[in-house]
Design an enzyme around this catalytic site. Sequence first.
Site, PDB file in Angstrom:
ATOM      1  N   LYS A  47       0.724  -1.712   0.052  1.00 36.64           N
ATOM      2  CA  LYS A  47       0.023  -0.016   0.179  1.00 36.64           C
ATOM      3  C   LYS A  47       1.157   0.991   0.007  1.00 36.64           C
ATOM      4  O   LYS A  47       0.930   1.846  -0.553  1.00 36.64           O
ATOM      5  CB  LYS A  47      -0.804  -0.295   1.359  1.00 36.64           C
ATOM      6  CG  LYS A  47      -1.962  -1.141   0.821  1.00 36.64           C
ATOM      7  CD  LYS A  47      -3.031  -0.910   2.383  1.00 36.64           C
ATOM      8  CE  LYS A  47      -3.848  -2.513   2.486  1.00 36.64           C
ATOM      9  NZ  LYS A  47      -4.556  -1.700   3.658  1.00 36.64           N
ATOM     10  N   GLY A  69       0.120   0.855   6.171  1.00 36.74           N
ATOM     11  CA  GLY A  69      -0.425   0.018   7.506  1.00 36.74           C
ATOM     12  C   GLY A  69      -1.814  -0.955   6.813  1.00 36.74           C
ATOM     13  O   GLY A  69      -2.584  -0.839   6.255  1.00 36.74           O
ATOM     14  N   ASP A  70      -1.646  -2.067   7.376  1.00 28.15           N
ATOM     15  CA  ASP A  70      -2.614  -3.230   7.714  1.00 28.15           C
ATOM     16  C   ASP A  70      -2.759  -3.841   8.944  1.00 28.15           C
ATOM     17  O   ASP A  70      -1.343  -3.462   9.893  1.00 28.15           O
ATOM     18  CB  ASP A  70      -2.856  -4.451   6.286  1.00 28.15           C
ATOM     19  CG  ASP A  70      -3.505  -4.881   6.100  1.00 28.15           C
ATOM     20  OD1 ASP A  70      -4.959  -4.725   5.590  1.00 28.15           O
ATOM     21  OD2 ASP A  70      -3.400  -5.973   6.301  1.00 28.15           O
ATOM     22  N   SER A  71      -4.592  -4.235   9.428  1.00 28.82           N
ATOM     23  CA  SER A  71      -4.550  -4.895  10.380  1.00 28.82           C
ATOM     24  C   SER A  71      -4.742  -6.415  10.906  1.00 28.82           C
ATOM     25  O   SER A  71      -5.799  -6.002   9.578  1.00 28.82           O
ATOM     26  CB  SER A  71      -4.499  -4.305  11.866  1.00 28.82           C
ATOM     27  OG  SER A  71      -4.148  -3.216  11.426  1.00 28.82           O
ATOM     28  N   GLY A 106       0.454  -4.276  10.667  1.00 31.12           N
ATOM     29  CA  GLY A 106       2.371  -3.601   9.856  1.00 31.12           C
ATOM     30  C   GLY A 106       2.268  -2.579   9.411  1.00 31.12           C
ATOM     31  O   GLY A 106       0.948  -1.466   9.459  1.00 31.12           O
TER      32      GLY A 106
END
Length: 205
Positions: A47, A69-71, A106
């Site tokens: 991303k 970001g990513d969760s 992340g």
Amino acid sequence: MLLRQAGIEPETRSPQVDEDAVVAEVEAAEARTLPPEEHVLLLARRKAADVAGTIARLDPGFDGIVIGGDSMFAFEGEVLGKPLIPQVATARWERMRGGTGVLHSGHSVYRLIPGEAPREAHAVAEAAVTFADDVTPAEIAAYVASGEPLQVAGAFTVDSLGGAFITRVDGDPSTVVGMSLSTLRQLVRDLGVTWTDLWNRGTGS
């Protein structure tokens, strides 16, 4: 919201990344299922790279940082995404009460400077979330009826209605909200930027 509360007014841009396709491609190439910590870091980096590439192409004079970001939330070894429907959210809460899950987040930060190659720093933050063991069926029903847990990973929030049903967070609490501010500060520092220089809300800058 989290960055604004931390004194930073961000500009938001949507990455053009097919998340399911990205994960499927990597898992097929490596013949394995990515664990949550690798999953979130892969997507965070893709991303951020996509948005950083677009900015560098369309606005070569841009001098600043890009955050991606990513969760994912994992409970008893299972990744729990957004429940979307009340029945699933109710079943999640009946299962999670009294237990502990882990939120994996992340982070990827790109430093863009005109005339220089972009630089990246990345990391994964984790926070363990423990749920109250005395959450009643009536409380679960009321929480699900509020609609809040339907559109969030794990079917809970820590900074809104769901916070009253969480008894402990081990790790940076902001990780559970969406991103770890302490992790972002370290990544920004690694790229030569002072965190307080990013403050632009109510500072006149």
